[in-house]
Design a protein around this motif. Structure first.
Motif, PDB file in Angstrom:
ATOM      1  N   MET A 132       0.849  -1.174   0.000  1.00  0.00           N
ATOM      2  CA  MET A 132       0.000   0.000   0.000  1.00  0.00           C
ATOM      3  C   MET A 132       0.893   1.235   0.000  1.00  0.00           C
ATOM      4  O   MET A 132       1.813   1.320   0.790  1.00  0.00           O
ATOM      5  CB  MET A 132      -0.898  -0.012   1.238  1.00  0.00           C
ATOM      6  N   THR A 133       0.595   2.145  -0.884  1.00  0.00           N
ATOM      7  CA  THR A 133       1.347   3.395  -0.942  1.00  0.00           C
ATOM      8  C   THR A 133       0.690   4.432  -0.037  1.00  0.00           C
ATOM      9  O   THR A 133      -0.419   4.233   0.465  1.00  0.00           O
ATOM     10  CB  THR A 133       1.397   3.938  -2.378  1.00  0.00           C
ATOM     11  N   LYS A 134       1.405   5.542   0.167  1.00  0.00           N
ATOM     12  CA  LYS A 134       0.876   6.602   1.023  1.00  0.00           C
ATOM     13  C   LYS A 134      -0.418   7.170   0.441  1.00  0.00           C
ATOM     14  O   LYS A 134      -1.384   7.411   1.181  1.00  0.00           O
ATOM     15  CB  LYS A 134       1.921   7.705   1.199  1.00  0.00           C
ATOM     16  N   SER A 135      -0.470   7.353  -0.864  1.00  0.00           N
ATOM     17  CA  SER A 135      -1.684   7.908  -1.475  1.00  0.00           C
ATOM     18  C   SER A 135      -2.860   6.934  -1.341  1.00  0.00           C
ATOM     19  O   SER A 135      -4.003   7.361  -1.159  1.00  0.00           O
ATOM     20  CB  SER A 135      -1.448   8.266  -2.942  1.00  0.00           C
ATOM     21  N   GLU A 136      -2.591   5.621  -1.430  1.00  0.00           N
ATOM     22  CA  GLU A 136      -3.660   4.638  -1.226  1.00  0.00           C
ATOM     23  C   GLU A 136      -4.166   4.681   0.213  1.00  0.00           C
ATOM     24  O   GLU A 136      -5.366   4.561   0.460  1.00  0.00           O
ATOM     25  CB  GLU A 136      -3.157   3.230  -1.557  1.00  0.00           C
ATOM     26  N   LEU A 137      -3.257   4.868   1.163  1.00  0.00           N
ATOM     27  CA  LEU A 137      -3.647   4.988   2.569  1.00  0.00           C
ATOM     28  C   LEU A 137      -4.518   6.216   2.783  1.00  0.00           C
ATOM     29  O   LEU A 137      -5.546   6.155   3.459  1.00  0.00           O
ATOM     30  CB  LEU A 137      -2.409   5.053   3.464  1.00  0.00           C
ATOM     31  N   VAL A 138      -4.129   7.336   2.183  1.00  0.00           N
ATOM     32  CA  VAL A 138      -4.909   8.577   2.302  1.00  0.00           C
ATOM     33  C   VAL A 138      -6.301   8.370   1.716  1.00  0.00           C
ATOM     34  O   VAL A 138      -7.310   8.749   2.333  1.00  0.00           O
ATOM     35  CB  VAL A 138      -4.177   9.743   1.599  1.00  0.00           C
ATOM     36  N   ASN A 139      -6.388   7.756   0.544  1.00  0.00           N
ATOM     37  CA  ASN A 139      -7.690   7.513  -0.091  1.00  0.00           C
ATOM     38  C   ASN A 139      -8.554   6.578   0.752  1.00  0.00           C
ATOM     39  O   ASN A 139      -9.768   6.786   0.883  1.00  0.00           O
ATOM     40  CB  ASN A 139      -7.507   6.933  -1.488  1.00  0.00           C
ATOM     41  N   GLN A 140      -7.958   5.559   1.334  1.00  0.00           N
ATOM     42  CA  GLN A 140      -8.704   4.619   2.163  1.00  0.00           C
ATOM     43  C   GLN A 140      -9.217   5.301   3.446  1.00  0.00           C
ATOM     44  O   GLN A 140     -10.346   5.049   3.864  1.00  0.00           O
ATOM     45  CB  GLN A 140      -7.840   3.417   2.506  1.00  0.00           C
ATOM     46  N   LEU A 141      -8.391   6.159   4.040  1.00  0.00           N
ATOM     47  CA  LEU A 141      -8.839   6.898   5.223  1.00  0.00           C
ATOM     48  C   LEU A 141     -10.001   7.823   4.888  1.00  0.00           C
ATOM     49  O   LEU A 141     -10.974   7.903   5.638  1.00  0.00           O
ATOM     50  CB  LEU A 141      -7.690   7.728   5.800  1.00  0.00           C
ATOM     51  N   ALA A 142      -9.888   8.529   3.777  1.00  0.00           N
ATOM     52  CA  ALA A 142     -10.953   9.451   3.365  1.00  0.00           C
ATOM     53  C   ALA A 142     -12.247   8.696   3.062  1.00  0.00           C
ATOM     54  O   ALA A 142     -13.342   9.179   3.362  1.00  0.00           O
ATOM     55  CB  ALA A 142     -10.509  10.260   2.158  1.00  0.00           C
ATOM     56  N   ALA A 143     -12.137   7.504   2.490  1.00  0.00           N
ATOM     57  CA  ALA A 143     -13.333   6.708   2.189  1.00  0.00           C
ATOM     58  C   ALA A 143     -13.947   6.125   3.459  1.00  0.00           C
ATOM     59  O   ALA A 143     -15.170   6.039   3.581  1.00  0.00           O
ATOM     60  CB  ALA A 143     -12.975   5.580   1.222  1.00  0.00           C
ATOM     61  N   ASP A 160      -4.722  13.527   4.005  1.00  0.00           N
ATOM     62  CA  ASP A 160      -3.344  13.627   3.530  1.00  0.00           C
ATOM     63  C   ASP A 160      -2.473  14.335   4.561  1.00  0.00           C
ATOM     64  O   ASP A 160      -1.357  13.897   4.860  1.00  0.00           O
ATOM     65  CB  ASP A 160      -3.308  14.373   2.199  1.00  0.00           C
ATOM     66  N   PHE A 161      -2.985  15.412   5.140  1.00  0.00           N
ATOM     67  CA  PHE A 161      -2.241  16.153   6.159  1.00  0.00           C
ATOM     68  C   PHE A 161      -1.986  15.287   7.395  1.00  0.00           C
ATOM     69  O   PHE A 161      -0.885  15.288   7.948  1.00  0.00           O
ATOM     70  CB  PHE A 161      -3.014  17.425   6.552  1.00  0.00           C
ATOM     71  N   ALA A 162      -2.995  14.509   7.807  1.00  0.00           N
ATOM     72  CA  ALA A 162      -2.854  13.661   8.984  1.00  0.00           C
ATOM     73  C   ALA A 162      -1.799  12.574   8.763  1.00  0.00           C
ATOM     74  O   ALA A 162      -0.951  12.331   9.631  1.00  0.00           O
ATOM     75  CB  ALA A 162      -4.199  13.028   9.335  1.00  0.00           C
ATOM     76  N   VAL A 163      -1.837  11.939   7.608  1.00  0.00           N
ATOM     77  CA  VAL A 163      -0.860  10.881   7.309  1.00  0.00           C
ATOM     78  C   VAL A 163       0.548  11.464   7.252  1.00  0.00           C
ATOM     79  O   VAL A 163       1.494  10.905   7.824  1.00  0.00           O
ATOM     80  CB  VAL A 163      -1.220  10.162   5.987  1.00  0.00           C
ATOM     81  N   LYS A 164       0.704  12.608   6.591  1.00  0.00           N
ATOM     82  CA  LYS A 164       2.019  13.251   6.510  1.00  0.00           C
ATOM     83  C   LYS A 164       2.526  13.644   7.895  1.00  0.00           C
ATOM     84  O   LYS A 164       3.709  13.479   8.199  1.00  0.00           O
ATOM     85  CB  LYS A 164       1.962  14.478   5.607  1.00  0.00           C
ATOM     86  N   ALA A 165       1.641  14.163   8.742  1.00  0.00           N
ATOM     87  CA  ALA A 165       2.043  14.575  10.084  1.00  0.00           C
ATOM     88  C   ALA A 165       2.518  13.382  10.910  1.00  0.00           C
ATOM     89  O   ALA A 165       3.537  13.464  11.613  1.00  0.00           O
ATOM     90  CB  ALA A 165       0.882  15.282  10.792  1.00  0.00           C
ATOM     91  N   ILE A 166       1.814  12.275  10.825  1.00  0.00           N
ATOM     92  CA  ILE A 166       2.202  11.080  11.576  1.00  0.00           C
ATOM     93  C   ILE A 166       3.539  10.543  11.074  1.00  0.00           C
ATOM     94  O   ILE A 166       4.432  10.232  11.878  1.00  0.00           O
ATOM     95  CB  ILE A 166       1.107   9.999  11.485  1.00  0.00           C
TER      96      ILE A 166
END
Length: 97
Positions: A1-12, A23-29
Motif C-alpha cells: 500500500m502506498t501513502k496515497s492509497e492509505l490517504v484515499n482509504q482513510l478518506a473513504a 493527507d495532512f494527517a498521514v504526513k504529520a504522523i
C-alpha cells in the motif's frame, strides 16, 4: 500500500474527513515518526509493532567496478519488528488463502 492509497482509504472510511485533511494527517504522523527515529528514539505502536534503529559497524567494502577497497562508515538503519497481534493476523490471513 502506498501513502496515497492509505490517504484515499482513510478518506473513504471516514466521510467527515476531507481528502486534504487525511493527507495532512498521514504526513504529520509519518513526519513525527521519522523525526523520532532521527533523534534516536524508539517507536512502539501496541498491536502493530515497534520501530527502532540498528547500528551497522564500520567495515571495509569493495568497489565492484574497480575492485578497490573502500571504508564504509558506521551507520544506523531503521528496523521494524511486528507485534504479536499483527503477526497473528497476517498468519491467519495466509492460512485462509
Amino acid at each position: 500500500m502506498t501513502k496515497s492509497e492509505l490517504v484515499n482509504q482513510l478518506a473513504a472510511r471516514f466521510p467527515q474527513l476531507v481528502l486534504k485533511d487525511a493527507d495532512f494527517a498521514v504526513k504529520a504522523i509519518l513526519d513525527a515518526m521519522a523525526d523520532a527515529l532521527a533523534c534516536g528514539h524508539r517507536i512502539e505502536i501496541r498491536g502493530f509493532g515497534s520501530f527502532g534503529l540498528n547500528r551497522r559497524p564500520p567495515r571495509v567494502g569493495r568497489n565492484p567496478k574497480s575492485g578497490e577497497k573502500v571504508l564504509v562508515p558506521e551507520k544506523f538503519v531503521p528496523h521494524f519488528k511486528p507485534g504479536k497481534e499483527l503477526r497473528e493476523r497476517v498468519d491467519h490471513k495466509a492460512e485462509q488463502n
